[in-house]
Motif scaffolding. Structure first.
Motif, PDB file in Angstrom:
ATOM      1  N   PRO A   1      64.051  23.342  97.924  1.00  0.00           N
ATOM      2  CA  PRO A   1      63.398  22.111  97.456  1.00  0.00           C
ATOM      3  C   PRO A   1      62.371  22.387  96.367  1.00  0.00           C
ATOM      4  O   PRO A   1      61.656  23.391  96.418  1.00  0.00           O
ATOM      5  N   LEU A   2      62.308  21.498  95.401  1.00  0.00           N
ATOM      6  CA  LEU A   2      61.300  21.615  94.353  1.00  0.00           C
ATOM      7  C   LEU A   2      59.901  21.554  94.949  1.00  0.00           C
ATOM      8  O   LEU A   2      59.007  22.315  94.559  1.00  0.00           O
ATOM      9  N   LEU A   3      59.698  20.635  95.889  1.00  0.00           N
ATOM     10  CA  LEU A   3      58.392  20.465  96.521  1.00  0.00           C
ATOM     11  C   LEU A   3      58.394  21.135  97.890  1.00  0.00           C
ATOM     12  O   LEU A   3      59.182  20.786  98.768  1.00  0.00           O
ATOM     13  N   GLN A   4      57.534  22.103  98.069  1.00  0.00           N
ATOM     14  CA  GLN A   4      57.439  22.809  99.339  1.00  0.00           C
ATOM     15  C   GLN A   4      56.611  22.010 100.342  1.00  0.00           C
ATOM     16  O   GLN A   4      55.615  21.379  99.977  1.00  0.00           O
ATOM     17  N   GLN A   5      57.034  22.006 101.603  1.00  0.00           N
ATOM     18  CA  GLN A   5      56.339  21.271 102.661  1.00  0.00           C
ATOM     19  C   GLN A   5      56.075  22.187 103.844  1.00  0.00           C
ATOM     20  O   GLN A   5      56.652  23.277 103.955  1.00  0.00           O
ATOM     21  N   ASP A   6      55.218  21.708 104.723  1.00  0.00           N
ATOM     22  CA  ASP A   6      55.015  22.392 105.990  1.00  0.00           C
ATOM     23  C   ASP A   6      56.337  22.339 106.762  1.00  0.00           C
ATOM     24  O   ASP A   6      56.914  21.250 106.934  1.00  0.00           O
ATOM     25  N   PRO A   7      56.849  23.462 107.242  1.00  0.00           N
ATOM     26  CA  PRO A   7      58.135  23.473 107.967  1.00  0.00           C
ATOM     27  C   PRO A   7      58.167  22.552 109.179  1.00  0.00           C
ATOM     28  O   PRO A   7      59.238  22.124 109.614  1.00  0.00           O
ATOM     29  N   ALA A   8      56.980  22.227 109.707  1.00  0.00           N
ATOM     30  CA  ALA A   8      56.932  21.365 110.891  1.00  0.00           C
ATOM     31  C   ALA A   8      57.125  19.890 110.526  1.00  0.00           C
ATOM     32  O   ALA A   8      57.394  19.064 111.402  1.00  0.00           O
ATOM     33  N   ASP A   9      57.023  19.555 109.251  1.00  0.00           N
ATOM     34  CA  ASP A   9      57.145  18.164 108.826  1.00  0.00           C
ATOM     35  C   ASP A   9      58.603  17.779 108.598  1.00  0.00           C
ATOM     36  O   ASP A   9      59.449  18.633 108.305  1.00  0.00           O
ATOM     37  N   GLN A  10      58.873  16.496 108.722  1.00  0.00           N
ATOM     38  CA  GLN A  10      60.195  15.970 108.376  1.00  0.00           C
ATOM     39  C   GLN A  10      60.452  16.239 106.894  1.00  0.00           C
ATOM     40  O   GLN A  10      59.678  15.817 106.044  1.00  0.00           O
ATOM     41  N   PRO A  11      61.522  16.967 106.535  1.00  0.00           N
ATOM     42  CA  PRO A  11      61.756  17.275 105.114  1.00  0.00           C
ATOM     43  C   PRO A  11      62.056  16.021 104.301  1.00  0.00           C
ATOM     44  O   PRO A  11      62.826  15.160 104.723  1.00  0.00           O
ATOM     45  N   TRP A  12      61.437  15.930 103.143  1.00  0.00           N
ATOM     46  CA  TRP A  12      61.623  14.767 102.284  1.00  0.00           C
ATOM     47  C   TRP A  12      63.062  14.644 101.807  1.00  0.00           C
ATOM     48  O   TRP A  12      63.562  13.531 101.639  1.00  0.00           O
ATOM     49  N   HIS A  13      63.727  15.770 101.586  1.00  0.00           N
ATOM     50  CA  HIS A  13      65.100  15.696 101.082  1.00  0.00           C
ATOM     51  C   HIS A  13      66.057  15.073 102.086  1.00  0.00           C
ATOM     52  O   HIS A  13      67.158  14.649 101.735  1.00  0.00           O
ATOM     53  N   SER A  14      65.633  14.997 103.349  1.00  0.00           N
ATOM     54  CA  SER A  14      66.477  14.402 104.384  1.00  0.00           C
ATOM     55  C   SER A  14      65.846  13.135 104.962  1.00  0.00           C
ATOM     56  O   SER A  14      66.131  12.758 106.101  1.00  0.00           O
ATOM     57  N   SER A  15      64.996  12.492 104.166  1.00  0.00           N
ATOM     58  CA  SER A  15      64.322  11.258 104.586  1.00  0.00           C
ATOM     59  C   SER A  15      64.763  10.097 103.705  1.00  0.00           C
ATOM     60  O   SER A  15      65.240  10.295 102.583  1.00  0.00           O
ATOM     61  N   GLN A  16      64.606   8.894 104.211  1.00  0.00           N
ATOM     62  CA  GLN A  16      64.884   7.710 103.407  1.00  0.00           C
ATOM     63  C   GLN A  16      63.863   7.637 102.262  1.00  0.00           C
ATOM     64  O   GLN A  16      62.665   7.833 102.491  1.00  0.00           O
ATOM     65  N   THR A  17      64.333   7.346 101.063  1.00  0.00           N
ATOM     66  CA  THR A  17      63.447   7.342  99.897  1.00  0.00           C
ATOM     67  C   THR A  17      62.268   6.396 100.085  1.00  0.00           C
ATOM     68  O   THR A  17      61.139   6.707  99.689  1.00  0.00           O
ATOM     69  N   GLN A  18      62.506   5.248 100.718  1.00  0.00           N
ATOM     70  CA  GLN A  18      61.428   4.267 100.866  1.00  0.00           C
ATOM     71  C   GLN A  18      60.321   4.742 101.802  1.00  0.00           C
ATOM     72  O   GLN A  18      59.248   4.146 101.855  1.00  0.00           O
ATOM     73  N   THR A  19      60.559   5.805 102.558  1.00  0.00           N
ATOM     74  CA  THR A  19      59.524   6.344 103.446  1.00  0.00           C
ATOM     75  C   THR A  19      58.663   7.395 102.755  1.00  0.00           C
ATOM     76  O   THR A  19      57.674   7.850 103.339  1.00  0.00           O
ATOM     77  N   LEU A  20      59.029   7.802 101.545  1.00  0.00           N
ATOM     78  CA  LEU A  20      58.309   8.866 100.847  1.00  0.00           C
ATOM     79  C   LEU A  20      57.111   8.305 100.074  1.00  0.00           C
ATOM     80  O   LEU A  20      57.077   7.130  99.728  1.00  0.00           O
ATOM     81  N   PRO A  21      56.121   9.142  99.788  1.00  0.00           N
ATOM     82  CA  PRO A  21      54.959   8.676  99.007  1.00  0.00           C
ATOM     83  C   PRO A  21      55.391   8.190  97.621  1.00  0.00           C
ATOM     84  O   PRO A  21      56.356   8.715  97.044  1.00  0.00           O
ATOM     85  N   GLU A  22      54.699   7.186  97.105  1.00  0.00           N
ATOM     86  CA  GLU A  22      54.992   6.722  95.750  1.00  0.00           C
ATOM     87  C   GLU A  22      54.615   7.815  94.751  1.00  0.00           C
ATOM     88  O   GLU A  22      53.536   8.391  94.823  1.00  0.00           O
ATOM     89  N   VAL A  23      55.522   8.093  93.847  1.00  0.00           N
ATOM     90  CA  VAL A  23      55.286   9.122  92.836  1.00  0.00           C
ATOM     91  C   VAL A  23      55.498   8.500  91.460  1.00  0.00           C
ATOM     92  O   VAL A  23      56.427   7.712  91.259  1.00  0.00           O
ATOM     93  N   TYR A  24      54.644   8.870  90.528  1.00  0.00           N
ATOM     94  CA  TYR A  24      54.712   8.321  89.176  1.00  0.00           C
ATOM     95  C   TYR A  24      54.985   9.433  88.166  1.00  0.00           C
ATOM     96  O   TYR A  24      54.561  10.573  88.352  1.00  0.00           O
TER      97      TYR A  24
END
Length: 251
Positions: free
Chosen positions: A159-182
């Motif tokens: 993934p381009l954006l690294q996350q805490d392994p304990a968190d739900q990975p963004w690449h496998s989440s619904q887009t509407q649940t992700l933080p707004e990015v500009y």
């Protein structure tokens, strides 16, 4: 407090690879550069509207549409990989040597043809209302979320954006649940001149977002972009800034 002085800087180097001559390519009846100059002049904000170019013909076109070109940009500052800070520092330093200093500068790239005088006025009002910011930059909501992006190396990717392994990975989440990015667009930037001279940067450390509306941030950098821009104009979905000069005769 007095209103800070501000100069408009329009970059228009020759030698574009993706769209040859893009900064003077015709859109409607004028070269695209004309719309940036017209919007800047009609905003009524700038002490001067300056085009930075390395090309004599581009300079003649800029002057025809009411901009000034006090000097040509050196060729070594006009390459494909030349960062903005180099030519901005060159312009402001040359102006300073001539006894002309401005509190702020605004970058208005020719490839955002639908930026209006009112766009610039709205951004300037937001910028001057907050004396704590170093700069303001135009942004718009990301069409593709970076949480769904990957870095590929050979036969593997991560993934381009690294996350805490304990968190739900963004690449496998619904887009509407992700933080707004500009994402930034090329519509405009405004900054205090001190960030260039003191920090060798065009942004500084404290950056304010400016949310463009509609097609204000639409950027024409590819053949497909030009076709879309022409279609938007044809369908009445976008309006170019009013240009008061006759079309450049050599187009």
């Amino acid at each position: 407090m007095s209103t800070p002085s501000v100069v408009a800087l329009i970059p228009a180097r020759a030698g574009s690879k993706r769209v040859p001559g893009k900064n003077v390519k015709r859109l409607g009846v004028h070269p695209v550069m004309a719309y940036a100059i017209a919007a800047a002049r009609d905003s009524g904000l700038f002490a001067e509207v300056i085009v930075s170019t390395d090309d004599e013909n581009y300079a003649a076109i800029a002057k025809h549409y009411g901009a000034t070109v006090p000097f040509l940009r050196p060729r070594h500052l006009a390459g494909d990989a030349s960062p903005d800070i180099e030519w901005v520092e060159h312009v402001l330093s040359e102006l300073r040597r001539c006894g002309r200093e401005f509190d702020c500068f605004s970058l208005l790239r020719p490839t955002s043809p639908f930026r209006q005088p009112a766009t610039i006025q709205r951004a300037w009002a937001a910028f001057t209302a907050d004396p704590c910011v170093d700069s303001l930059r135009a942004v718009e909501r990301c069409a593709q979320h970076p949480g769904k992006m990957w870095l590929v190396t050979g036969e593997r990717m991560k993934p381009l954006l690294q996350q805490d392994p304990a968190d739900q990975p963004w690449h496998s989440s619904q887009t509407q649940t992700l933080p707004e990015v500009y994402v930034q667009n090329a519509s405009l930037e405004i900054a205090r001149s001190r960030v260039v001279f003191d920090g060798h940067t065009i942004a500084g450390n404290v950056v304010m977002p400016f949310f463009t509306e509609g097609l204000e941030g639409f950027d024409v950098n590819t053949r497909e972009d030009w076709l879309l821009a022409e279609k938007f104009i044809e369908l009445g979905e976008a309006t170019l800034p009013a240009v008061h000069q006759k079309p450049w005769a050599s187009i």
